[in-house]
Scaffold this active site. Sequence first.
Site, PDB file in Angstrom:
ATOM      1  CB  SER A  15      18.542 -25.901   6.625  1.00  0.00           C
ATOM      2  OG  SER A  15      19.058 -24.623   6.278  1.00  0.00           O
ATOM      3  CG  HIS A  40      22.136 -27.436   8.642  1.00  0.00           C
ATOM      4  ND1 HIS A  40      23.290 -28.196   8.702  1.00  0.00           N
ATOM      5  CD2 HIS A  40      22.243 -26.706   7.501  1.00  0.00           C
ATOM      6  CE1 HIS A  40      24.048 -27.945   7.637  1.00  0.00           C
ATOM      7  NE2 HIS A  40      23.436 -27.031   6.888  1.00  0.00           N
ATOM      8  CG  ASP A  42      22.710 -23.592   5.723  1.00  0.00           C
ATOM      9  OD1 ASP A  42      23.659 -24.397   5.671  1.00  0.00           O
ATOM     10  OD2 ASP A  42      21.512 -23.919   5.551  1.00  0.00           O
ATOM     11  CG  MET A  44      25.465 -18.975   3.161  1.00  0.00           C
ATOM     12  SD  MET A  44      24.282 -19.046   1.813  1.00  0.00           S
ATOM     13  CE  MET A  44      23.425 -20.583   2.211  1.00  0.00           C
ATOM     14  CG  HIS A  73      27.022 -25.858   6.111  1.00  0.00           C
ATOM     15  ND1 HIS A  73      26.095 -26.114   5.113  1.00  0.00           N
ATOM     16  CD2 HIS A  73      28.235 -25.871   5.510  1.00  0.00           C
ATOM     17  CE1 HIS A  73      26.731 -26.263   3.956  1.00  0.00           C
ATOM     18  NE2 HIS A  73      28.027 -26.105   4.161  1.00  0.00           N
ATOM     19  CG  MET A  75      28.387 -22.852   2.905  1.00  0.00           C
ATOM     20  SD  MET A  75      26.650 -22.924   2.450  1.00  0.00           S
ATOM     21  CE  MET A  75      25.924 -22.796   4.077  1.00  0.00           C
ATOM     22  CG  MET A 144      27.759 -29.018   0.255  1.00  0.00           C
ATOM     23  SD  MET A 144      26.479 -28.524   1.425  1.00  0.00           S
ATOM     24  CE  MET A 144      25.336 -27.626   0.375  1.00  0.00           C
ATOM     25  CG  ASP A 182      23.066 -28.991   3.529  1.00  0.00           C
ATOM     26  OD1 ASP A 182      21.889 -28.747   3.236  1.00  0.00           O
ATOM     27  OD2 ASP A 182      23.847 -28.145   4.005  1.00  0.00           O
TER      28      ASP A 182
HETATM   29  C1  DX5 Z   1      22.668 -24.634   0.948  1.00  0.00           C
HETATM   30  C2  DX5 Z   1      22.540 -24.940   2.409  1.00  0.00           C
HETATM   31  C3  DX5 Z   1      21.489 -25.932   2.752  1.00  0.00           C
HETATM   32  C4  DX5 Z   1      20.094 -25.525   2.359  1.00  0.00           C
HETATM   33  C5  DX5 Z   1      19.201 -26.709   2.326  1.00  0.00           C
HETATM   34  O1  DX5 Z   1      23.855 -23.917   0.738  1.00  0.00           O
HETATM   35  O2  DX5 Z   1      23.748 -25.448   2.920  1.00  0.00           O
HETATM   36  O3  DX5 Z   1      21.528 -26.234   4.134  1.00  0.00           O
HETATM   37  O4  DX5 Z   1      19.542 -24.598   3.222  1.00  0.00           O
HETATM   38  O5  DX5 Z   1      17.957 -26.302   1.873  1.00  0.00           O
HETATM   39  P1  DX5 Z   1      17.004 -27.263   1.037  1.00  0.00           P
HETATM   40  O6  DX5 Z   1      16.706 -28.423   1.907  1.00  0.00           O
HETATM   41  O7  DX5 Z   1      15.830 -26.417   0.722  1.00  0.00           O
HETATM   42  O8  DX5 Z   1      17.797 -27.681  -0.187  1.00  0.00           O
HETATM   43 ZN    ZN Z   2      23.840 -26.297   4.972  1.00  0.00          ZN
END
Ligand code: DX5
Ligand code: ZN
Length: 222
Positions: A15, A40, A42, A44, A73, A75, A144, A182
């Site tokens: 990620s 990956h 993320d 947000m 991903h 969010m 998650m 994840d």
């Molecule tokens: C959290 C993200 C994850 C996160 C994972 O909302 O969706 O992808 O970056 O990071 P680690 O592996 O550090 O938990």
């Molecule tokens: Zn993620």
Amino acid sequence: MNTGNNLEKCLIAPSILSADFSVMGDEVKKITDAGADMIHCDVMDGVFVPNITFGMKMVSDIRKHTSLPLDVHLMIVEPEKYVRRFVEAGADYVTFHMEACGDAVSVLNEIKASGAKCGAVISPDTSVSVLKNCIALCDMVLLMSVYPGFGGQHFIEKSVDRLRELRRLRDESGSKALIEIDGGIHAGNCAAVREAGAQVLVAGSAVFGEKDYRAAIERLRA
Ligand code: DX5
Ligand code: ZN
């Protein structure tokens, strides 16, 4: 009981949330050369989760630095408004939260129609059963194992049982969806999640927090 020897092959998806954003192109190249299977991303929005990261522009810029599949991903609230633009930016997989939309089937169909693989995500307090009506359409389902929003959190232990339940649902429904996990994944728990049915492991801090990305990825795969 399963031993490490008969675990299914798994894919590692670092990620980039834990990468250095000021040199993202280099980070993406390094992680590609280090043997990652997908990247990956993320996204947000500061509304669905209390954090803000990046949007389509980052995805299209990253696209120029790797040929690995980009696993985006989302969010965000109202994912249906943006999925097409993430596919146009270069996403290979687009996943969105079941908690963020009323009609998952139409969002999945929209992603597919845009030309990418589609998937649904559930947060730690959402019942696995909400995926029943759409898992057959999914190319990926993401469970998650931390509350979405931040990297570097601790793995929530009940996620292992939830993974088993999800794996059962997937296998019984005849779905070919990849099961992705994840949040809080590290060398100490990756065997347990794989044994419970995870096929794609997302790891942020366990990869980018290490000096040697290749060694970190190999530890997760071992
Ligand atoms: C959290 C993200 C994850 C996160 C994972 O909302 O969706 O992808 O970056 O990071 P680690 O592996 O550090 O938990
Ligand atoms: Zn993620």
